[in-house]
Design an enzyme around this catalytic site. Structure first.
Site, mmCIF file in Angstrom:
data_model
loop_
_atom_site.group_PDB
_atom_site.id
_atom_site.type_symbol
_atom_site.label_atom_id
_atom_site.label_comp_id
_atom_site.label_asym_id
_atom_site.label_seq_id
_atom_site.Cartn_x
_atom_site.Cartn_y
_atom_site.Cartn_z
ATOM 1 N N ASP A 9 8.523 -16.958 -17.406
ATOM 2 C CA ASP A 9 9.029 -16.951 -16.026
ATOM 3 C C ASP A 9 8.149 -17.665 -14.989
ATOM 4 O OD1 ASP A 9 10.854 -15.393 -17.363
ATOM 5 O OD2 ASP A 9 10.596 -13.589 -16.162
ATOM 6 N N LYS A 107 17.268 -15.376 -19.503
ATOM 7 C CA LYS A 107 17.456 -13.934 -19.688
ATOM 8 C C LYS A 107 17.810 -13.274 -18.364
ATOM 9 C CE LYS A 107 12.513 -13.102 -19.132
ATOM 10 N NZ LYS A 107 12.575 -12.317 -17.897
ATOM 11 N N CYS A 152 7.367 -8.766 -17.196
ATOM 12 C CA CYS A 152 7.982 -9.591 -18.244
ATOM 13 C C CYS A 152 7.011 -9.999 -19.344
ATOM 14 C CB CYS A 152 8.693 -10.779 -17.618
ATOM 15 S SG CYS A 152 10.153 -10.242 -16.695
HETATM 16 C C1 VGL Z 1 10.145 -10.117 -13.512
HETATM 17 C C2 VGL Z 1 10.736 -8.420 -12.116
HETATM 18 C C3 VGL Z 1 12.041 -8.822 -12.127
HETATM 19 C C4 VGL Z 1 9.057 -10.823 -14.254
HETATM 20 C C5 VGL Z 1 11.456 -10.541 -13.548
HETATM 21 O O1 VGL Z 1 9.203 -12.014 -14.592
HETATM 22 O O2 VGL Z 1 8.012 -10.160 -14.527
HETATM 23 N N1 VGL Z 1 9.792 -9.056 -12.802
HETATM 24 N N2 VGL Z 1 12.391 -9.893 -12.847
#
Ligand code: VGL
Ligand code: ZN
Length: 198
Positions: A9, A107, A152
């Site tokens: 991410d 995702k 994540c």
């Molecule tokens: C994430 C919160 C919501 C992350 C993704 O990448 O850690 N955290 N969506």
């Protein structure tokens, strides 16, 4: 060069000025790019939510970001709107070397369920398909970097360990959110699961 580097991410919304900014999120981009040279395979994940995603506080009347609700599958943190499909916030940080990626795995695209882990959605049962990809390519050793350490990255690394992969997390190339002790807990859980937390 036998391991897969899994970059979690590295998107604008998790970097400074983003909707769910992680402190120092942009500091790790250059280091991650450099690390790609050491890997047999490079996989990028991309948080990818519909605009009405159930993890957004905006979808729950009277709720504020960072509150926790009980979803059908367990506790769920409510987040500010982030990583909306096709938005600038969902795009990768402009400095990230995406050309080296063999696979970009999205995702969190189902409205009713969040997906922190790159392997399973937050019900811990619905697969993303990543396990099959890694197994068919015979990639058994995994190195994780990216955002956020305590959500994540940790959920992905813990699932990978549970699935029997050899797992390493490079904390110097991760940054965390740290919500109510989540950072300490994540590091402790990862070590307890036999993950090399470096
Ligand atoms: C994430 C919160 C919501 C992350 C993704 O990448 O850690 N955290 N969506
Ligand atoms: Zn998300």
């Amino acid at each position: 060069m036998t391991h897969a580097l899994i970059v979690i991410d590295m998107q604008n919304d998790f970097c400074p000025a983003g909707a769910l900014a992680v402190a120092g999120g942009d500091e790790i981009v250059a280091g991650i790019n450099a690390r790609m040279a050491e890997a047999e395979a490079v996989i990028l994940t991309q948080d990818w939510h519909p605009a009405d995603h159930a993890s957004f506080a905006s979808q729950h009347a009277g709720r504020a970001p960072m509150e926790v609700i009980e979803a059908a599958y367990g506790p769920q943190v409510l987040w500010p709107d982030h990583c909306v499909q096709g938005s600038h916030g969902a795009a990768f940080h402009a400095g990230l070397d995406t050309t080296r990626a063999d696979l970009i795995l999205r995702k969190g695209f189902r409205r009713a369920i969040d997906s922190y882990s790159a392997f399973f959605e937050n019900d811990q049962r619905t697969p993303t398909g990543l396990e099959g990809y890694l197994r068919t390519r015979e990639l058994t050793s995994l190195e994780f970097v990216g955002l956020a350490t305590d959500f994540c990255v940790a959920w992905s690394a813990l699932d990978a360990a549970r699935l029997g992969f050899e797992v390493r997390v490079l904390t110097g190339l991760c940054r965390g959110i740290d919500l109510d002790g989540s950072m300490t807990r994540a590091l402790k859980d990862m070590r307890a699961a036999g993950i090399a937390v470096l």
